[in-house]
Design a protein around this motif. Structure first.
Motif, PDB file in Angstrom:
ATOM      1  N   VAL A   1       0.808  -1.247   0.138  1.00 13.15           N
ATOM      2  CA  VAL A   1       0.110  -0.012   0.121  1.00 13.15           C
ATOM      3  C   VAL A   1       0.941   1.383  -0.002  1.00 13.15           C
ATOM      4  O   VAL A   1       0.630   2.096  -0.584  1.00 13.15           O
TER       5      VAL A   1
ATOM      6  N   ARG B   1       1.849   9.026  -7.375  1.00 10.31           N
ATOM      7  CA  ARG B   1       2.106  10.356  -7.341  1.00 10.31           C
ATOM      8  C   ARG B   1       2.842  10.883  -8.417  1.00 10.31           C
ATOM      9  O   ARG B   1       2.616  11.958  -8.916  1.00 10.31           O
TER      10      ARG B   1
ATOM     11  N   ASP C   1      -6.428   8.686  -5.692  1.00  4.94           N
ATOM     12  CA  ASP C   1      -5.869   8.670  -4.276  1.00  4.94           C
ATOM     13  C   ASP C   1      -4.517   9.643  -3.998  1.00  4.94           C
ATOM     14  O   ASP C   1      -4.474  10.320  -2.943  1.00  4.94           O
ATOM     15  N   PRO C   2      -3.773   9.895  -4.983  1.00  5.16           N
ATOM     16  CA  PRO C   2      -2.516  10.925  -4.779  1.00  5.16           C
ATOM     17  C   PRO C   2      -2.962  12.173  -4.504  1.00  5.16           C
ATOM     18  O   PRO C   2      -2.433  12.791  -3.378  1.00  5.16           O
TER      19      PRO C   2
ATOM     20  N   GLU D   1      -5.377  16.376  -0.420  1.00  8.48           N
ATOM     21  CA  GLU D   1      -4.387  17.294  -0.785  1.00  8.48           C
ATOM     22  C   GLU D   1      -4.877  18.639  -1.285  1.00  8.48           C
ATOM     23  O   GLU D   1      -6.020  18.738  -1.699  1.00  8.48           O
TER      24      GLU D   1
ATOM     25  N   GLU E   1      -7.202  -3.375   0.763  1.00 12.27           N
ATOM     26  CA  GLU E   1      -6.666  -2.509  -0.435  1.00 12.27           C
ATOM     27  C   GLU E   1      -5.857  -3.438  -1.185  1.00 12.27           C
ATOM     28  O   GLU E   1      -6.255  -3.570  -2.392  1.00 12.27           O
TER      29      GLU E   1
ATOM     30  N   MET F   1      -7.064  -4.324  -4.945  1.00 10.75           N
ATOM     31  CA  MET F   1      -6.327  -3.870  -5.942  1.00 10.75           C
ATOM     32  C   MET F   1      -5.848  -5.198  -6.749  1.00 10.75           C
ATOM     33  O   MET F   1      -5.953  -5.158  -8.144  1.00 10.75           O
TER      34      MET F   1
ATOM     35  N   ARG G   1      -7.856   4.671   4.451  1.00 10.22           N
ATOM     36  CA  ARG G   1      -6.458   4.425   4.889  1.00 10.22           C
ATOM     37  C   ARG G   1      -5.459   5.983   5.121  1.00 10.22           C
ATOM     38  O   ARG G   1      -5.002   6.128   5.894  1.00 10.22           O
TER      39      ARG G   1
ATOM     40  N   HIS H   1       1.192  16.189 -15.217  1.00 11.22           N
ATOM     41  CA  HIS H   1       1.463  14.685 -14.846  1.00 11.22           C
ATOM     42  C   HIS H   1       1.227  14.050 -16.167  1.00 11.22           C
ATOM     43  O   HIS H   1       0.709  12.725 -16.485  1.00 11.22           O
ATOM     44  N   HIS H   2       1.590  14.559 -17.495  1.00 12.18           N
ATOM     45  CA  HIS H   2       1.629  13.978 -18.798  1.00 12.18           C
ATOM     46  C   HIS H   2       0.146  13.171 -19.000  1.00 12.18           C
ATOM     47  O   HIS H   2      -0.224  12.338 -19.816  1.00 12.18           O
TER      48      HIS H   2
ATOM     49  N   ARG I   1      -1.691  11.387 -17.486  1.00 14.05           N
ATOM     50  CA  ARG I   1      -1.562  10.040 -17.128  1.00 14.05           C
ATOM     51  C   ARG I   1      -2.694   9.561 -15.848  1.00 14.05           C
ATOM     52  O   ARG I   1      -2.655  10.665 -15.173  1.00 14.05           O
TER      53      ARG I   1
ATOM     54  N   PHE J   1      -4.625  11.439 -13.480  1.00 13.16           N
ATOM     55  CA  PHE J   1      -4.343  12.805 -13.770  1.00 13.16           C
ATOM     56  C   PHE J   1      -5.016  12.946 -15.243  1.00 13.16           C
ATOM     57  O   PHE J   1      -4.786  14.038 -15.886  1.00 13.16           O
TER      58      PHE J   1
END
Lengths: 695, 695
Positions: free
Chosen positions: A288, A296, B206-207, B211, B287, B291, B315, B591-592, B594, B597
């Protein structure tokens, strides 16, 4: 499969194993005790001394955790992509992602030296059982016995290294039943020759890992150099023209890492209820952590790639092992076997010393269960989870241990091992501050959670800061990222360390007394007790089954054999023995070519050029386990017909018991390797070298 | 943020909280005890009874775990995409992935009814503290006290439901300091109107979760119906023309799920060393499981999507909470506070009953720590991890509990709750055999690992099979996948269950005695002891700070307030209060483009049409926590200026203490909502309804 070594052995001691009466194509055989009679009888194959020596010396161990083989007289070494991955990862930078993109040296000059890779070739085996056993007196306490044995092993190794110049390791077999001195020729100038894209080497990714049918080109080529020239190799494996054929007898020569085949019931209970669950808890935690870190940015993903692969690989392997331990049928077989052993010990007066040992092993499991968490956190390093911490502690302990006589040192600091240790310690492999910080924060949090935040050591380690603030301070503050600084400290010893006051080394110093203490407890109250007990069980085993058997895996060279053969699924469906390139394209299409079922562009462009009927992967019944990754699969003529890279899901139970019903070893087919090299990668020079075209 | 409720509350009891002296814009205020003086003084704002009633009745609770608001007189409800996701997931099939692709009903006829969604609107609050407290006599043992309190609460609720027809819940505030009867109007005909693609609702995945800066269009619209017609709503929020402006006073009306602001040190220690680590262990496990399952196919990924999101969200939230608990500065503040409370109790004779309670709470934590694993596995269901198991146990217990008088039942089976329970139980939400099997295998493995494979209950549960064989047998063999069958069993009670011999229900029956036993232990030895103790601490709190304060969050309606305001990062960098569409496109490009993103195709195509300066997200200092997702952000005129969907990383510490230094609540900006609806989704009819264009 290779990571088993990293994730289980680091946290436990070696195990003895008494093997069951072998059946079918079972066995990870010692080269000095091969199953000659069985091979002769069942397969009419004569494993001559010459044949054995040739295969032995053609086999290569990757000390990063895998197997390989010489495949040309010019030092060419074949292994898996996932074995070479450690090196590919370390070559990488923000600008170059060799793991993802592959690597191809079209000339010798382009071949690129790996930073800290050591390859070993087994040159000789000598039985030193008597000398080792004689050093341990019957009236010694476990702690003394452990020290005496460690001392005599270090002595034997040093004598041998001094005499032969070869790397010399005393290997514990049958966990104390026998001790053999293995001498290895060592290669440390190892250069990368060729690696495909990870996308094709690990096509299907985690979902297809340990599954079959399979479609992976999991190969990688290195070349060993001596004196800056390709080494001249006497024993190397020739290439088979035909490749693996259905039904044929094949051999696997490689380095299985660890099995627990005849662990007692008490030890299996430990593994099932404590060892595996705790390991999986750690693996889940890391998976995880690394997935979140990787998501990221692409650069994060690149930095964490190899560690993440290892974690996922271990997680799937260990889940399979745990499933086997929770299978009542398997456990019933184990019970039956233990009953037989105990009855034999009871009835046979010459085995009377063995009578109490099952209880002693059960007692040792209690010590193990009580200490495993602390041991893993402090001595195993999980409570720090940082490369920088590992380096710091090695520097700290080197200063302390090298000041002692050889026979009194912690085993990894024995004279005969220092060269290998220094190779790792002074590695120029890149270290990334942010990545180290994220891992160290996780490690410190884990430490606080497991020991409790009010534990005196935790408070000392955190020094009044939160885990993330403390990790930031340590990673930013340490200078051991610089290899030159490491060398200076290593040379300067205790004084240099005292002067340097490097924060990461001071952290290691803080934790070291407790780490050493729990290691000592595990060594004397678990490992030593268990070793003596299993030595007795080994006697029972030999009395019952004779000595023509094999010990549990120890990441040393073994010979396995079996047939190229499909199997039936539980629903009766037949799984054929091989897959082809055509199957690979189909598998990709069925998943809409989405990651991880997407193919590299090159493979889409070159599809027309390929003979799609060429075999890509195949399976056989040989007895393998993690650590065998990269092992050559050879025929009666010792020609390469394939390259081991995996086992199917059913093979994950092999940790505890062999079966040829459904368990299979998975290989890349030799024909697929050549076809890909020539048609997809325009690597005719490499294909020619493999097939001996210009020889 | 909503999942906090699911993952923490299920395994623990409600907590009392004594709030600190509030400072700044702190507080999750009760609507019957708002901070009128403070608002008047600091912001010159008069929170009149009319204003409060209007906001209260415009606010909506999503019983699936979030908040929302009425935004038109025709029953239109605004919330987050991630709150609506539960419904979107249940609509889905192999052919339709609404979670991924979004949904847009262009006419009322196209609006689609959710399967098991219940919305609540708070209509009135009544203080019933005296009646509840009177039912518990001083000489009762904890077990009796617990039963007596449960009985009187069930009585009050039933009386109220019978009298008013409204859903009636007695809410425990200050963990026993006060009891209020909340009456809710219930809507169960809830239809989906509009949802964007998850890709834009959860842009950055998630990233970027928790934030800031952030760029998410995390919105979703439903409509409540009565008698098959859109409900006529008296109290709804009008749309602000300007939207949120820097520095302005805003309010958040929503349902924060849980905080632990004034938990004692002993309880914080428990959470830090046991509660949070064990929860995170489970989250990591799930998770990884989800996944791996999702990676196997797109259809698997679709099935597991919503659960996976919840797990990842929890999490990250819990890691943030754990980091706060491991922050020595935060803990030092807590220590200071407790010292003050204890001193007050010591000095004030009228508070003498409070003197021993900190020790009693510490003792209760021991009981909690000893039982939490078993409680979570058996009563919380983690040892089964299957929807089918939850259904089976509900059927089993319904038969047993409904045969008892209302006051003696397990709380969830009290008369006044049965309608809500049946809505869930008879949900037509799809269940997938393979997915259930994978989760159940995991649950049974977890159970065996935690209790030990030789535990009698584990042996009974596994019935001589491996976890995976047993899961296969149970999932294949049960008939409770059929809603009609469930209804039949529910109606038929104990006899029908006995006749049916359904394997999943029999499994629940096997585990139920131990599950009930550990629940009883937790209820009487931890929850009841703690509740009585915190009731005393509440008295100390009121004595020290007065009663103009707020209790810890309880997933009931609260009013928070604050300013629209940026903040400074630790490195001094200023983070501005809002982001724009232009920023979103830039973030994607960096982030190209991807995953996660990447932007939906529609957003790339429509870029030219958009006013890129339109604000997308903004932050404010309001005091919120998980469960507040979907809350409206309103101005002084009670007009919508935004939609809460998240908090920044620093806000994760709000579980334990408020701060307006860096912690911020994150919202979608009202202007961004309208711009996207009109220009990207051609949803003018919806934008018109929101902005009241045709009213």
């Amino acid at each position: 499969m290779k990571l088993l070594l990293l994730f289980l052995l680091t946290a436990t001691a070696l195990l003895l194993a008494a093997a069951p009466v072998v059946y079918g194509d079972e066995g990870m055989w010692l080269f000095n005790n091969p199953p000659r009679d069985y091979l002769k009888k069942k397969y009419d194959f004569d494993a001559t001394a010459d044949w054995l020596e040739h295969v032995q010396k053609s086999s290569v161990r990757f000390n990063s955790g895998g197997s390989g083989s010489f495949v040309s007289p010019d030092g060419l070494v074949m292994t898996n992509h996932h074995v070479g991955a450690d090196c590919l990862q370390k070559f990488g930078s923000k600008e170059h992602n060799y793991l993802r993109d592959g690597f191809h040296a079209r000339t010798r000059a382009d071949e690129r030296k790996c930073d800290d890779l050591e390859l070993n070739v087994l040159m000789s085996i000598e039985d030193v059982t008597e000398r080792v056993k004689a050093a341990v007196k019957p009236d010694m306490k476990p702690e003394q016995a452990f020290a005496a044995r460690r001392a005599v092993m270090a002595e034997i190794e040093k004598e041998s290294t001094d005499k032969t110049g070869l790397r010399s390791d005393v290997i514990t077999l049958y966990q104390g039943g026998q001790y053999h001195l293995y001498r290895f020729k060592k290669y440390t100038d190892v250069r990368l020759v060729f690696a495909p894209e990870q996308q094709i080497a690990f096509f299907g990714g985690d979902p297809d890992n340990f599954e079959y049918p399979r479609y992976d080109l999991d190969m990688c080529f290195f070349r060993v150099y001596e004196n800056n020239k390709p080494a001249k190799i006497e024993h190397y494996l020739k290439w088979s023209k035909a490749g693996a054929k259905e039904g044929e007898l094949v051999f696997v020569s490689g380095h299985p890492g660890r099995t627990d085949r005849l662990a007692t019931l008490a030890e299996l209970d430990y593994l099932r209820d404590t060892g595996f669950p705790f390991l999986l808890q750690r693996l889940n935690r890391w998976e995880v952590l690394l997935m979140a870190f990787s998501a990221r940015s692409e650069e994060n993903a690149r930095q964490a790639k190899e560690f993440l692969f290892g974690v996922q690989n271990s997680r799937k392997a260990r889940l399979g092992g745990l499933a086997a331990l929770l299978d009542p049928q398997l456990m019933a077989r184990k019970k039956e076997q233990e009953k037989k052993f105990r009855a034999k010990a009871r009835e046979d007066e010459s085995l009377k010393d063995a009578r109490g040992v099952w209880d002693r092993i059960a007692q040792a499991q209690k010590v193990r269960a009580e200490n495993i968490r602390k041991y893993t956190l402090l001595e195993g390093g999980a409570g720090f989870n940082s490369e920088l911490f590992v380096i710091a502690r090695t520097l700290l302990r080197a200063a302390e241990e090298k000041a002692k006589s050889n026979s009194k040192r912690l085993r990894e600091f024995r004279e005969s091992n220092l060269e290998s240790l220094e190779l790792k310690l002074f590695s120029k492999a890149p270290l990334y501050n942010n990545y180290e910080k994220v891992k160290l924060t996780d490690g410190l949090t884990f430490l606080a959670n497991e020991l409790g935040a009010e534990h005196p050591l935790v408070k000392k380690v955190l020094a009044g800061k939160s885990p993330s603030d403390r990790a930031y301070e340590l990673v930013s503050g340490t200078n051991i990222k610089e290899v030159a600084f490491r060398k200076q400290l290593y040379k300067g010893g205790k004084e240099a360390l005292a002067t340097a006051k490097d924060p990461m080394i001071e952290l290691a110093r803080l934790a070291d007394p407790e780490a050493r203490k729990v290691r000592k407890t595990m060594e004397s109250e678990f490992e030593e007790v268990q070793r003596q007990a299993y030595a007795q069980i080994a006697k029972v085993k030999f009395a019952l089954e004779g000595t023509n058997t094999y010990p549990d895996a120890t990441f040393t060279l073994r010979l396995a054999f079996g047939q190229v053969k499909g199997y039936e699924e539980q629903d009766g469906k037949h799984v054929p023995f091989e897959t082809t390139f055509a199957g690979m394209y189909k598998h990709s299409a069925e998943h809409h070519n989405r990651e991880p079922f997407d193919l590299p562009k090159r493979w889409l462009d070159k599809k027309d050029k390929l003979n799609l009927k060429t075999p890509l992967n195949f399976i056989c019944t040989a007895d393998i386990i993690g650590g065998n990754s990269g092992s050559p699969v050879i025929n009666r003529q010792a020609e390469v017909v394939g390259l081991i890279f995996d086992g199917n899901i059913q093979s994950l139970a092999l940790d505890f018991a062999y079966s040829d019903e459904q368990a299979r070893a998975t290989s890349v087919h030799s024909a697929g390797i050549v076809e890909a090299l020539r048609k997809v990668y325009d690597a005719d020079e490499l294909a020619d070298e493999l097939t001996g075209k210009n020889r």
